[in-house]
Write an enzyme that holds these catalytic residues in place. Structure first.
Site, short mmCIF file in Angstrom:
data_model
loop_
_atom_site.label_atom_id
_atom_site.label_comp_id
_atom_site.label_asym_id
_atom_site.label_seq_id
_atom_site.Cartn_x
_atom_site.Cartn_y
_atom_site.Cartn_z
N CYS A 4 -3.03 8.36 4.13
CA CYS A 4 -2.82 7.73 2.78
C CYS A 4 -3.97 7.99 1.82
O CYS A 4 -3.87 8.02 0.70
CB CYS A 4 -2.34 6.29 3.04
N GLU A 54 0.68 -1.10 -0.02
CA GLU A 54 -0.14 0.00 -0.03
C GLU A 54 0.73 1.09 -0.02
O GLU A 54 1.62 1.40 0.84
CB GLU A 54 -0.81 -0.11 1.16
#
Length: 591
Positions: free
Chosen positions: A337, A303
Protein backbone atom coordinates in the site's frame (compact mmCIF):
# COMPACT_ATOMS: atom_id res chain seq x y z
CA UNK A 1 48.39 0.97 44.17
CA UNK A 2 49.18 2.76 40.95
CA UNK A 3 46.43 4.91 39.42
CA UNK A 4 45.09 3.99 35.98
CA UNK A 5 46.22 6.37 33.26
CA UNK A 6 43.46 6.20 30.63
CA UNK A 7 45.56 8.04 28.06
CA UNK A 8 48.12 5.20 28.01
CA UNK A 9 45.62 2.40 27.27
CA UNK A 10 46.05 0.59 23.96
CA UNK A 11 43.25 -0.08 21.47
CA UNK A 12 43.25 -3.74 22.58
CA UNK A 13 42.85 -2.73 26.24
CA UNK A 14 40.03 -0.32 25.36
CA UNK A 15 38.34 -3.09 23.36
CA UNK A 16 38.59 -5.46 26.33
CA UNK A 17 37.05 -2.88 28.65
CA UNK A 18 34.27 -2.19 26.15
CA UNK A 19 33.55 -5.89 25.67
CA UNK A 20 33.43 -6.42 29.42
CA UNK A 21 31.00 -3.53 29.84
CA UNK A 22 28.79 -4.90 27.06
CA UNK A 23 28.73 -8.39 28.61
CA UNK A 24 27.90 -6.91 32.02
CA UNK A 25 25.06 -4.88 30.52
CA UNK A 26 23.67 -7.94 28.72
CA UNK A 27 23.80 -10.05 31.90
CA UNK A 28 22.11 -7.34 33.97
CA UNK A 29 19.47 -6.84 31.25
CA UNK A 30 18.77 -10.57 31.20
CA UNK A 31 18.47 -10.76 35.00
CA UNK A 32 16.20 -7.71 35.26
CA UNK A 33 14.05 -8.35 32.17
CA UNK A 34 10.53 -9.69 32.78
CA UNK A 35 10.26 -13.39 32.06
CA UNK A 36 7.86 -14.55 29.36
CA UNK A 37 5.80 -17.70 28.99
CA UNK A 38 7.09 -19.97 26.25
CA UNK A 39 4.60 -21.70 23.98
CA UNK A 40 4.85 -23.71 20.81
CA UNK A 41 2.71 -23.72 17.67
CA UNK A 42 3.72 -26.01 14.84
CA UNK A 43 3.46 -24.50 11.33
CA UNK A 44 1.32 -26.36 8.78
CA UNK A 45 3.07 -29.11 6.83
CA UNK A 46 2.76 -27.22 3.54
CA UNK A 47 5.12 -24.54 4.88
CA UNK A 48 8.00 -26.98 4.44
CA UNK A 49 9.96 -26.15 1.25
CA UNK A 50 9.98 -29.84 0.30
CA UNK A 51 6.18 -30.07 0.34
CA UNK A 52 4.40 -30.49 -2.97
CA UNK A 53 0.66 -30.63 -3.40
CA UNK A 54 -1.59 -31.41 -6.32
CA UNK A 55 -1.41 -28.69 -8.98
CA UNK A 56 -4.59 -26.80 -9.80
CA UNK A 57 -4.86 -26.41 -13.57
CA UNK A 58 -7.12 -23.36 -13.37
CA UNK A 59 -7.04 -22.15 -9.77
CA UNK A 60 -10.20 -20.41 -8.60
CA UNK A 61 -10.72 -18.92 -5.17
CA UNK A 62 -14.28 -20.18 -4.82
CA UNK A 63 -14.92 -23.90 -5.24
CA UNK A 64 -17.49 -24.26 -8.09
CA UNK A 65 -18.86 -27.48 -6.58
CA UNK A 66 -19.19 -25.90 -3.13
CA UNK A 67 -19.44 -22.09 -3.31
CA UNK A 68 -19.13 -21.76 0.48
CA UNK A 69 -15.59 -23.13 0.46
CA UNK A 70 -12.40 -21.15 -0.10
CA UNK A 71 -9.83 -22.85 -2.33
CA UNK A 72 -6.36 -22.35 -0.85
CA UNK A 73 -3.40 -22.61 -3.23
CA UNK A 74 0.16 -21.39 -3.60
CA UNK A 75 0.13 -18.60 -6.21
CA UNK A 76 3.78 -19.23 -7.03
CA UNK A 77 3.30 -22.88 -8.02
CA UNK A 78 -0.43 -23.60 -8.20
CA UNK A 79 -0.11 -26.26 -5.46
CA UNK A 80 -3.48 -26.94 -3.81
CA UNK A 81 -3.24 -26.68 -0.01
CA UNK A 82 -6.86 -27.56 0.78
CA UNK A 83 -10.26 -25.93 1.14
CA UNK A 84 -11.56 -23.91 4.09
CA UNK A 85 -15.28 -23.25 4.70
CA UNK A 86 -16.43 -19.65 4.65
CA UNK A 87 -18.48 -18.99 7.81
CA UNK A 88 -22.19 -18.15 7.83
CA UNK A 89 -23.65 -14.92 9.18
CA UNK A 90 -24.80 -16.86 12.25
CA UNK A 91 -21.27 -18.15 12.88
CA UNK A 92 -19.92 -14.60 12.66
CA UNK A 93 -22.49 -13.49 15.23
CA UNK A 94 -21.52 -16.35 17.54
CA UNK A 95 -17.86 -15.42 17.25
CA UNK A 96 -18.75 -11.86 18.23
CA UNK A 97 -20.67 -13.05 21.29
CA UNK A 98 -17.74 -15.17 22.45
CA UNK A 99 -15.39 -12.23 22.07
CA UNK A 100 -17.79 -9.90 23.88
CA UNK A 101 -17.99 -12.20 26.90
CA UNK A 102 -14.20 -12.64 27.01
CA UNK A 103 -13.66 -8.88 26.81
CA UNK A 104 -15.64 -8.19 29.97
CA UNK A 105 -12.92 -9.92 31.97
CA UNK A 106 -10.01 -8.73 29.82
CA UNK A 107 -11.02 -5.08 30.30
CA UNK A 108 -10.24 -5.49 34.02
CA UNK A 109 -6.66 -6.69 33.43
CA UNK A 110 -3.71 -4.50 34.37
CA UNK A 111 -1.34 -3.01 31.85
CA UNK A 112 1.35 -5.37 33.12
CA UNK A 113 -0.85 -8.40 32.39
CA UNK A 114 -1.40 -7.12 28.86
CA UNK A 115 2.30 -6.42 28.39
CA UNK A 116 3.10 -9.96 29.52
CA UNK A 117 1.00 -11.39 26.67
CA UNK A 118 2.66 -9.09 24.14
CA UNK A 119 6.14 -9.96 25.43
CA UNK A 120 5.42 -13.65 24.92
CA UNK A 121 4.14 -12.92 21.42
CA UNK A 122 7.32 -10.99 20.65
CA UNK A 123 9.45 -13.86 21.91
CA UNK A 124 7.52 -16.31 19.74
CA UNK A 125 7.96 -14.15 16.64
CA UNK A 126 11.69 -13.76 17.25
CA UNK A 127 12.18 -17.48 17.80
CA UNK A 128 9.99 -18.60 14.88
CA UNK A 129 10.86 -16.08 12.17
CA UNK A 130 11.63 -18.70 9.54
CA UNK A 131 8.35 -20.60 10.06
CA UNK A 132 6.31 -17.37 9.98
CA UNK A 133 8.02 -16.27 6.76
CA UNK A 134 7.59 -19.66 5.08
CA UNK A 135 3.87 -19.73 5.88
CA UNK A 136 3.51 -16.27 4.35
CA UNK A 137 5.53 -17.27 1.29
CA UNK A 138 3.40 -20.34 0.67
CA UNK A 139 0.10 -18.47 0.92
CA UNK A 140 1.02 -15.28 -0.97
CA UNK A 141 3.91 -16.24 -3.24
CA UNK A 142 6.34 -13.69 -1.77
CA UNK A 143 10.04 -14.30 -1.08
CA UNK A 144 11.61 -14.95 2.32
CA UNK A 145 13.35 -11.56 2.26
CA UNK A 146 10.08 -9.80 1.43
CA UNK A 147 8.38 -11.71 4.25
CA UNK A 148 11.09 -10.85 6.74
CA UNK A 149 10.91 -7.16 5.86
CA UNK A 150 7.14 -6.89 5.63
CA UNK A 151 5.91 -9.45 8.13
CA UNK A 152 8.51 -9.86 10.88
CA UNK A 153 10.38 -6.55 11.24
CA UNK A 154 7.18 -4.52 11.18
CA UNK A 155 5.43 -6.79 13.70
CA UNK A 156 8.41 -6.75 16.05
CA UNK A 157 8.58 -2.95 15.82
CA UNK A 158 4.89 -2.63 16.70
CA UNK A 159 5.16 -5.10 19.60
CA UNK A 160 8.25 -3.39 20.99
CA UNK A 161 6.74 0.11 20.82
CA UNK A 162 3.42 -1.00 22.31
CA UNK A 163 5.10 -2.88 25.16
CA UNK A 164 7.32 0.10 25.97
CA UNK A 165 4.80 2.91 25.48
CA UNK A 166 1.26 1.51 25.66
CA UNK A 167 0.63 2.16 29.35
CA UNK A 168 1.89 5.72 29.18
CA UNK A 169 -0.26 6.44 26.11
CA UNK A 170 -3.41 4.99 27.67
CA UNK A 171 -3.01 6.25 31.25
CA UNK A 172 -5.31 9.09 32.39
CA UNK A 173 -4.20 12.39 30.91
CA UNK A 174 -4.66 15.55 32.95
CA UNK A 175 -5.67 18.76 31.19
CA UNK A 176 -5.80 22.42 32.19
CA UNK A 177 -9.28 23.05 33.67
CA UNK A 178 -9.19 26.79 32.91
CA UNK A 179 -9.56 29.73 35.27
CA UNK A 180 -13.24 29.32 36.11
CA UNK A 181 -12.79 25.61 36.95
CA UNK A 182 -9.42 25.97 38.68
CA UNK A 183 -10.74 24.11 41.73
CA UNK A 184 -11.28 20.96 39.59
CA UNK A 185 -9.04 18.22 38.23
CA UNK A 186 -9.79 17.75 34.51
CA UNK A 187 -8.62 14.52 32.90
CA UNK A 188 -9.23 12.10 30.06
CA UNK A 189 -9.62 8.40 30.87
CA UNK A 190 -9.07 6.08 27.90
CA UNK A 191 -11.54 3.22 28.23
CA UNK A 192 -11.81 0.18 25.94
CA UNK A 193 -14.49 0.34 23.27
CA UNK A 194 -15.43 -3.31 23.76
CA UNK A 195 -15.19 -5.51 20.68
CA UNK A 196 -13.42 -3.99 17.69
CA UNK A 197 -13.00 -5.41 14.19
CA UNK A 198 -10.25 -5.34 11.59
CA UNK A 199 -10.89 -6.25 7.95
CA UNK A 200 -7.37 -6.61 6.62
CA UNK A 201 -5.72 -7.14 3.24
CA UNK A 202 -3.76 -10.13 1.99
CA UNK A 203 -0.43 -8.60 0.99
CA UNK A 204 1.21 -9.09 4.42
CA UNK A 205 -1.16 -11.53 6.12
CA UNK A 206 0.81 -12.03 9.34
CA UNK A 207 1.54 -8.39 10.06
CA UNK A 208 -1.84 -7.13 8.85
CA UNK A 209 -3.57 -9.55 11.22
CA UNK A 210 -1.24 -9.16 14.22
CA UNK A 211 -1.02 -5.35 14.07
CA UNK A 212 -4.68 -4.74 15.00
CA UNK A 213 -4.55 -7.57 17.56
CA UNK A 214 -1.59 -5.94 19.35
CA UNK A 215 -3.38 -2.59 19.64
CA UNK A 216 -6.69 -4.18 20.63
CA UNK A 217 -5.15 -6.26 23.41
CA UNK A 218 -3.13 -3.37 24.84
CA UNK A 219 -6.19 -1.09 24.89
CA UNK A 220 -8.33 -3.67 26.69
CA UNK A 221 -10.51 -4.68 23.74
CA UNK A 222 -11.52 -7.96 22.16
CA UNK A 223 -11.16 -8.17 18.38
CA UNK A 224 -12.61 -9.90 15.33
CA UNK A 225 -10.00 -10.13 12.56
CA UNK A 226 -11.53 -10.74 9.16
CA UNK A 227 -8.68 -11.99 7.00
CA UNK A 228 -8.84 -11.95 3.23
CA UNK A 229 -10.07 -15.09 1.52
CA UNK A 230 -6.78 -15.04 -0.43
CA UNK A 231 -4.88 -15.92 2.77
CA UNK A 232 -7.39 -18.14 4.57
CA UNK A 233 -4.82 -20.93 4.88
CA UNK A 234 -2.16 -18.90 6.71
CA UNK A 235 -4.72 -17.09 8.88
CA UNK A 236 -5.48 -20.35 10.67
CA UNK A 237 -1.83 -20.56 11.77
CA UNK A 238 -1.85 -16.98 13.02
CA UNK A 239 -5.02 -17.67 15.01
CA UNK A 240 -3.34 -20.62 16.74
CA UNK A 241 -0.36 -18.44 17.67
CA UNK A 242 -2.43 -15.71 19.32
CA UNK A 243 -4.93 -17.99 21.04
CA UNK A 244 -2.21 -20.32 22.34
CA UNK A 245 -0.38 -17.30 23.77
CA UNK A 246 -3.52 -16.09 25.56
CA UNK A 247 -4.15 -19.56 26.96
CA UNK A 248 -0.56 -19.81 28.21
CA UNK A 249 -1.17 -16.69 30.28
CA UNK A 250 -4.47 -17.95 31.65
CA UNK A 251 -6.70 -15.72 29.54
CA UNK A 252 -9.72 -16.65 27.45
CA UNK A 253 -8.58 -17.40 23.86
CA UNK A 254 -12.02 -16.31 22.62
CA UNK A 255 -10.83 -12.75 23.15
CA UNK A 256 -9.36 -12.83 19.63
CA UNK A 257 -11.44 -14.28 16.79
CA UNK A 258 -9.98 -14.85 13.33
CA UNK A 259 -12.53 -15.14 10.53
CA UNK A 260 -11.87 -15.66 6.83
CA UNK A 261 -14.52 -15.57 4.16
CA UNK A 262 -15.93 -13.83 1.14
CA UNK A 263 -17.49 -10.36 0.93
CA UNK A 264 -20.68 -11.37 2.75
CA UNK A 265 -18.58 -12.37 5.77
CA UNK A 266 -16.97 -8.93 5.88
CA UNK A 267 -20.41 -7.34 5.79
CA UNK A 268 -21.55 -9.60 8.63
CA UNK A 269 -18.53 -8.59 10.74
CA UNK A 270 -19.30 -4.89 10.29
CA UNK A 271 -22.96 -5.43 11.24
CA UNK A 272 -22.57 -7.96 14.09
CA UNK A 273 -22.31 -5.40 16.89
CA UNK A 274 -18.64 -4.38 16.91
CA UNK A 275 -17.79 -0.95 18.29
CA UNK A 276 -15.13 0.04 15.76
CA UNK A 277 -13.97 -1.10 12.31
CA UNK A 278 -10.49 -0.85 10.82
CA UNK A 279 -10.48 -1.60 7.10
CA UNK A 280 -7.42 -2.05 4.87
CA UNK A 281 -8.21 -2.47 1.19
CA UNK A 282 -9.35 -0.62 -1.92
CA UNK A 283 -11.38 2.62 -2.15
CA UNK A 284 -14.30 0.76 -3.76
CA UNK A 285 -14.62 -1.83 -1.01
CA UNK A 286 -13.90 0.81 1.63
CA UNK A 287 -16.99 2.72 0.55
CA UNK A 288 -19.08 -0.45 0.92
CA UNK A 289 -17.71 -0.98 4.44
CA UNK A 290 -18.58 2.60 5.32
CA UNK A 291 -22.13 2.23 3.99
CA UNK A 292 -22.66 -0.95 6.02
CA UNK A 293 -21.37 0.79 9.14
CA UNK A 294 -23.72 3.77 8.74
CA UNK A 295 -26.84 1.94 9.92
CA UNK A 296 -25.40 1.34 13.38
CA UNK A 297 -23.09 4.39 13.39
CA UNK A 298 -20.00 2.23 13.83
CA UNK A 299 -16.89 4.43 13.56
CA UNK A 300 -14.52 3.39 10.77
CA UNK A 301 -10.84 3.78 10.04
CA UNK A 302 -10.22 3.33 6.31
CA UNK A 303 -6.77 2.74 4.78
CA UNK A 304 -7.49 2.47 1.08
CA UNK A 305 -4.13 2.17 -0.61
CA UNK A 306 -1.93 4.64 -2.39
CA UNK A 307 -0.09 5.77 -5.48
CA UNK A 308 2.98 6.91 -3.60
CA UNK A 309 5.46 9.17 -5.31
CA UNK A 310 9.21 9.53 -4.93
CA UNK A 311 10.54 12.87 -6.17
CA UNK A 312 14.21 13.04 -7.18
CA UNK A 313 15.75 16.52 -7.41
CA UNK A 314 18.80 17.14 -9.58
CA UNK A 315 21.21 16.94 -6.61
CA UNK A 316 19.97 13.54 -5.41
CA UNK A 317 22.58 11.08 -4.17
CA UNK A 318 21.80 8.40 -6.74
CA UNK A 319 24.11 5.86 -5.11
CA UNK A 320 21.79 5.90 -2.10
CA UNK A 321 18.48 6.59 -3.84
CA UNK A 322 18.46 3.99 -6.63
CA UNK A 323 18.69 0.90 -4.34
CA UNK A 324 15.99 2.42 -2.12
CA UNK A 325 13.76 2.99 -5.13
CA UNK A 326 14.31 -0.55 -6.41
CA UNK A 327 13.24 -1.92 -3.04
CA UNK A 328 10.37 0.57 -2.87
CA UNK A 329 8.96 -0.59 -6.20
CA UNK A 330 9.71 -4.32 -6.23
CA UNK A 331 9.42 -5.24 -2.54
CA UNK A 332 6.73 -7.96 -2.36
CA UNK A 333 6.43 -7.70 -6.14
CA UNK A 334 4.93 -4.23 -5.82
CA UNK A 335 2.05 -5.42 -3.65
CA UNK A 336 2.44 -2.70 -1.03
CA UNK A 337 0.00 0.00 0.00
CA UNK A 338 2.97 2.34 0.55
CA UNK A 339 5.02 1.01 -2.35
CA UNK A 340 6.56 3.55 -4.70
CA UNK A 341 4.26 3.67 -7.74
CA UNK A 342 5.50 6.94 -9.30
CA UNK A 343 9.10 8.12 -9.55
CA UNK A 344 9.23 11.78 -10.57
CA UNK A 345 12.75 12.66 -11.70
CA UNK A 346 14.48 15.96 -12.46
CA UNK A 347 15.15 16.40 -16.17
CA UNK A 348 18.88 16.89 -15.49
CA UNK A 349 19.32 13.32 -14.19
CA UNK A 350 16.37 11.65 -15.92
CA UNK A 351 18.25 9.68 -18.60
CA UNK A 352 20.93 8.55 -16.14
CA UNK A 353 18.34 7.11 -13.74
CA UNK A 354 16.35 5.45 -16.54
CA UNK A 355 19.49 3.76 -17.89
CA UNK A 356 20.45 2.43 -14.47
CA UNK A 357 16.94 1.16 -13.75
CA UNK A 358 16.81 -0.53 -17.14
CA UNK A 359 19.99 -2.49 -16.32
CA UNK A 360 18.85 -3.48 -12.84
CA UNK A 361 15.30 -4.51 -13.72
CA UNK A 362 16.54 -6.67 -16.56
CA UNK A 363 18.45 -8.79 -14.04
CA UNK A 364 15.53 -9.51 -11.69
CA UNK A 365 14.66 -13.21 -11.35
CA UNK A 366 11.18 -14.58 -10.66
CA UNK A 367 10.00 -17.80 -9.10
CA UNK A 368 8.95 -19.65 -5.97
CA UNK A 369 11.41 -19.17 -3.16
CA UNK A 370 10.16 -22.36 -1.45
CA UNK A 371 10.40 -24.53 -4.56
CA UNK A 372 13.44 -22.93 -6.22
CA UNK A 373 15.49 -21.84 -3.21
CA UNK A 374 18.24 -19.44 -4.27
CA UNK A 375 18.02 -17.14 -7.26
CA UNK A 376 14.62 -15.54 -6.72
CA UNK A 377 14.25 -11.77 -6.45
CA UNK A 378 10.53 -11.41 -7.13
CA UNK A 379 7.73 -13.80 -6.22
CA UNK A 380 4.23 -14.19 -7.55
CA UNK A 381 1.08 -12.10 -7.70
CA UNK A 382 -1.25 -13.22 -4.92
CA UNK A 383 -4.35 -12.31 -6.92
CA UNK A 384 -4.51 -14.16 -10.22
CA UNK A 385 -7.34 -12.13 -11.73
CA UNK A 386 -5.50 -8.83 -12.25
CA UNK A 387 -3.33 -9.53 -15.31
CA UNK A 388 -5.70 -8.08 -17.92
CA UNK A 389 -6.09 -4.93 -15.84
CA UNK A 390 -2.32 -4.52 -15.43
CA UNK A 391 -1.60 -5.13 -19.11
CA UNK A 392 -4.36 -2.67 -19.97
CA UNK A 393 -2.82 0.05 -17.80
CA UNK A 394 0.56 -0.43 -19.49
CA UNK A 395 -0.91 -0.51 -23.00
CA UNK A 396 -3.01 2.61 -22.39
CA UNK A 397 0.11 4.52 -21.30
CA UNK A 398 2.13 3.30 -24.31
CA UNK A 399 -0.67 4.30 -26.68
CA UNK A 400 -0.40 7.84 -25.30
CA UNK A 401 3.36 8.22 -25.59
CA UNK A 402 4.95 6.30 -22.71
CA UNK A 403 7.88 3.98 -23.49
CA UNK A 404 7.85 0.38 -22.31
CA UNK A 405 11.49 -0.64 -21.72
CA UNK A 406 10.98 -3.85 -19.75
CA UNK A 407 8.16 -6.32 -19.07
CA UNK A 408 4.57 -5.16 -19.26
CA UNK A 409 2.81 -8.52 -19.40
CA UNK A 410 2.11 -11.76 -17.60
CA UNK A 411 5.09 -14.05 -17.22
CA UNK A 412 4.65 -17.77 -17.97
CA UNK A 413 7.23 -19.38 -15.71
CA UNK A 414 8.93 -22.39 -17.34
CA UNK A 415 9.17 -24.32 -14.05
CA UNK A 416 5.84 -23.17 -12.61
CA UNK A 417 3.40 -22.90 -15.51
CA UNK A 418 0.45 -22.62 -13.11
CA UNK A 419 2.06 -19.85 -11.08
CA UNK A 420 0.79 -16.26 -11.18
CA UNK A 421 3.63 -13.98 -12.31
CA UNK A 422 3.86 -10.53 -13.86
CA UNK A 423 7.11 -9.43 -15.47
CA UNK A 424 9.12 -6.73 -13.64
CA UNK A 425 8.21 -3.71 -15.72
CA UNK A 426 9.86 -0.39 -16.54
CA UNK A 427 7.54 2.24 -18.02
CA UNK A 428 9.02 5.70 -18.67
CA UNK A 429 7.87 9.07 -20.03
CA UNK A 430 4.57 8.67 -18.16
CA UNK A 431 2.47 11.82 -17.79
CA UNK A 432 -0.04 12.77 -15.06
CA UNK A 433 -3.08 12.27 -17.31
CA UNK A 434 -2.37 8.59 -17.99
CA UNK A 435 -4.42 5.97 -16.13
CA UNK A 436 -1.37 4.28 -14.67
CA UNK A 437 -0.39 7.58 -13.01
CA UNK A 438 -3.71 7.71 -11.17
CA UNK A 439 -4.73 4.11 -10.46
CA UNK A 440 -3.03 1.86 -7.91
CA UNK A 441 -1.32 -0.98 -9.78
CA UNK A 442 -0.16 -3.14 -6.84
CA UNK A 443 2.30 -4.86 -9.15
CA UNK A 444 6.02 -4.93 -10.07
CA UNK A 445 5.73 -1.89 -12.34
CA UNK A 446 8.19 0.99 -12.12
CA UNK A 447 6.56 4.16 -13.46
CA UNK A 448 8.94 7.02 -14.24
CA UNK A 449 7.88 10.62 -14.86
CA UNK A 450 9.89 13.80 -15.54
CA UNK A 451 9.78 17.17 -13.75
CA UNK A 452 11.36 20.54 -14.51
CA UNK A 453 11.97 21.80 -10.99
CA UNK A 454 10.60 21.57 -7.43
CA UNK A 455 7.31 23.37 -8.14
CA UNK A 456 6.63 21.22 -11.19
CA UNK A 457 7.43 18.07 -9.20
CA UNK A 458 4.93 18.98 -6.48
CA UNK A 459 2.30 19.77 -9.10
CA UNK A 460 2.76 16.37 -10.77
CA UNK A 461 2.72 14.54 -7.44
CA UNK A 462 -0.46 16.24 -6.23
CA UNK A 463 -2.34 15.58 -9.48
CA UNK A 464 -3.12 12.04 -8.27
CA UNK A 465 -6.27 11.41 -6.18
CA UNK A 466 -4.43 9.07 -3.77
CA UNK A 467 -2.57 10.54 -0.82
CA UNK A 468 -0.98 7.90 1.40
CA UNK A 469 2.84 8.11 1.51
CA UNK A 470 5.55 10.03 -0.33
CA UNK A 471 9.29 10.70 -0.52
CA UNK A 472 11.56 13.51 -1.67
CA UNK A 473 15.26 12.93 -2.40
CA UNK A 474 17.74 15.81 -2.42
CA UNK A 475 21.07 16.90 -0.98
CA UNK A 476 19.24 19.99 0.25
CA UNK A 477 17.32 18.50 3.18
CA UNK A 478 15.62 21.79 4.03
CA UNK A 479 14.23 22.10 0.49
CA UNK A 480 13.20 18.45 0.49
CA UNK A 481 11.32 18.88 3.76
CA UNK A 482 9.53 21.99 2.48
CA UNK A 483 8.43 20.02 -0.57
CA UNK A 484 7.31 17.11 1.61
CA UNK A 485 5.02 19.45 3.52
CA UNK A 486 3.47 20.64 0.24
CA UNK A 487 2.53 17.10 -0.83
CA UNK A 488 -1.09 16.09 -0.26
CA UNK A 489 -0.31 12.90 1.62
CA UNK A 490 -0.69 11.57 5.14
CA UNK A 491 2.98 10.52 5.44
CA UNK A 492 6.27 11.59 3.92
CA UNK A 493 10.01 10.87 4.11
CA UNK A 494 13.12 12.85 3.24
CA UNK A 495 15.69 10.75 1.36
CA UNK A 496 13.99 7.48 2.24
CA UNK A 497 11.03 5.22 1.61
CA UNK A 498 8.35 4.01 4.05
CA UNK A 499 10.60 4.22 7.13
CA UNK A 500 7.88 6.20 8.89
CA UNK A 501 6.13 2.86 9.47
CA UNK A 502 9.12 1.46 11.35
CA UNK A 503 8.85 4.54 13.56
CA UNK A 504 5.85 3.02 15.33
CA UNK A 505 5.38 6.17 17.39
CA UNK A 506 4.04 7.80 14.21
CA UNK A 507 0.44 7.49 12.98
CA UNK A 508 -0.25 5.69 9.70
CA UNK A 509 -2.91 6.82 7.22
CA UNK A 510 -3.69 8.98 4.24
CA UNK A 511 -5.88 11.66 2.70
CA UNK A 512 -8.00 11.83 -0.45
CA UNK A 513 -9.17 8.46 -1.72
CA UNK A 514 -6.47 6.83 0.42
CA UNK A 515 -8.96 7.04 3.28
CA UNK A 516 -9.11 8.62 6.72
CA UNK A 517 -8.25 7.85 10.32
CA UNK A 518 -4.92 6.65 11.68
CA UNK A 519 -3.57 3.44 13.12
CA UNK A 520 -0.16 3.05 14.83
CA UNK A 521 1.36 5.50 17.24
CA UNK A 522 -0.42 7.37 19.99
CA UNK A 523 -3.30 8.26 17.69
CA UNK A 524 -3.88 4.66 16.64
CA UNK A 525 -3.83 3.20 20.14
CA UNK A 526 -6.12 5.87 21.56
CA UNK A 527 -8.38 5.53 18.53
CA UNK A 528 -9.54 2.14 19.90
CA UNK A 529 -10.67 3.76 23.16
CA UNK A 530 -13.51 5.95 24.38
CA UNK A 531 -11.77 9.17 25.52
CA UNK A 532 -13.95 9.88 28.54
CA UNK A 533 -13.76 13.43 29.94
CA UNK A 534 -13.75 13.42 33.76
CA UNK A 535 -13.74 16.20 36.37
CA UNK A 536 -13.04 15.68 40.08
CA UNK A 537 -12.91 18.17 42.96
CA UNK A 538 -9.31 19.31 43.50
CA UNK A 539 -9.63 20.86 46.98
CA UNK A 540 -11.33 19.06 49.90
CA UNK A 541 -14.66 20.55 50.92
CA UNK A 542 -14.67 22.90 47.89
CA UNK A 543 -17.55 22.12 45.57
CA UNK A 544 -19.40 23.97 42.84
CA UNK A 545 -21.97 26.26 44.51
CA UNK A 546 -25.00 27.75 42.78
CA UNK A 547 -25.09 31.43 43.84
CA UNK A 548 -28.48 32.42 45.37
CA UNK A 549 -28.95 34.96 42.59
CA UNK A 550 -28.98 32.08 40.04
CA UNK A 551 -30.89 29.53 42.13
CA UNK A 552 -34.31 28.42 40.94
CA UNK A 553 -36.81 30.00 41.16
CA UNK A 554 -34.92 33.10 40.01
CA UNK A 555 -35.80 36.24 41.94
CA UNK A 556 -34.79 38.92 39.43
CA UNK A 557 -33.89 38.16 35.84
CA UNK A 558 -32.15 41.52 35.21
CA UNK A 559 -29.96 41.11 38.30
CA UNK A 560 -29.16 37.50 37.40
CA UNK A 561 -28.14 38.46 33.88
CA UNK A 562 -26.02 41.38 35.17
CA UNK A 563 -24.34 39.01 37.62
CA UNK A 564 -23.46 36.58 34.80
CA UNK A 565 -22.14 39.38 32.61
CA UNK A 566 -19.89 40.52 35.41
CA UNK A 567 -18.69 36.96 36.09
CA UNK A 568 -17.89 36.33 32.42
CA UNK A 569 -16.03 39.64 32.04
CA UNK A 570 -14.08 39.07 35.25
CA UNK A 571 -12.90 35.67 34.04
CA UNK A 572 -12.28 36.31 30.36
CA UNK A 573 -11.81 40.05 29.68
CA UNK A 574 -8.23 40.68 28.46
CA UNK A 575 -7.63 43.97 30.35
CA UNK A 576 -7.44 44.61 34.10
CA UNK A 577 -9.65 47.71 33.83
CA UNK A 578 -12.43 45.57 32.34
CA UNK A 579 -11.93 42.98 35.06
CA UNK A 580 -12.18 45.65 37.79
CA UNK A 581 -15.42 46.98 36.30
CA UNK A 582 -16.74 43.41 36.16
CA UNK A 583 -16.11 43.01 39.90
CA UNK A 584 -18.17 46.16 40.58
CA UNK A 585 -20.98 44.74 38.43
CA UNK A 586 -20.94 41.57 40.50
CA UNK A 587 -21.19 43.56 43.71
CA UNK A 588 -24.07 45.68 42.38
CA UNK A 589 -25.97 42.62 41.20
CA UNK A 590 -25.82 41.14 44.70
CA UNK A 591 -27.05 44.28 46.47
Amino acid sequence: MESLNLSELTITQWSTIGLGALVSWLVLSWISSPKTKKFKVEPPAAADPSWKGPVLENPMLRDPSNPNEIVCYDPATGYHMGNIPSPSVQQVQEAYERARIAQEKWSKTTFEQRRAVLRSLLDFVLENQEDICRVGCRDTGKTMVDASLGEVITTCAKLRWTIDNGENVLSPEYRDPGLMMMYKHAKIVYQPMGVVAALVSWNYPFHNALGPVISALMSGNAILVKGSEYVAWSTQYYQRIVQTCLTAHGHDPDLVQFITGFADVGEAVVRCGVNHVTFIGSPGVGKLVQRNAVDTLVPCLLELGGKDCAILLKDTDLGQAIPVLMRGVFQNCGQNCIGIERIIIASEIYDQVVDEMDKRIGKLRQGSVLADGEGVDCGAQTMGNQFEKLEGLVQEAVSRGARLLKGGKRYHHPKHPHGQYFEPTLLVDVTPDMEIANEEAFAPIMVIMKHNGPEDAVRIANACPYGLGSSVFSADKALAERMCLQLKTGMTNVNDFAVNYLCQSLPFGGVGISGYGRFAGIEGLRGLCVPKAVTVDRIPFVKTPIPPILDYPIDSLPKSFTFLQGLINMMYAPYYLNKAKAVLDLIKANL
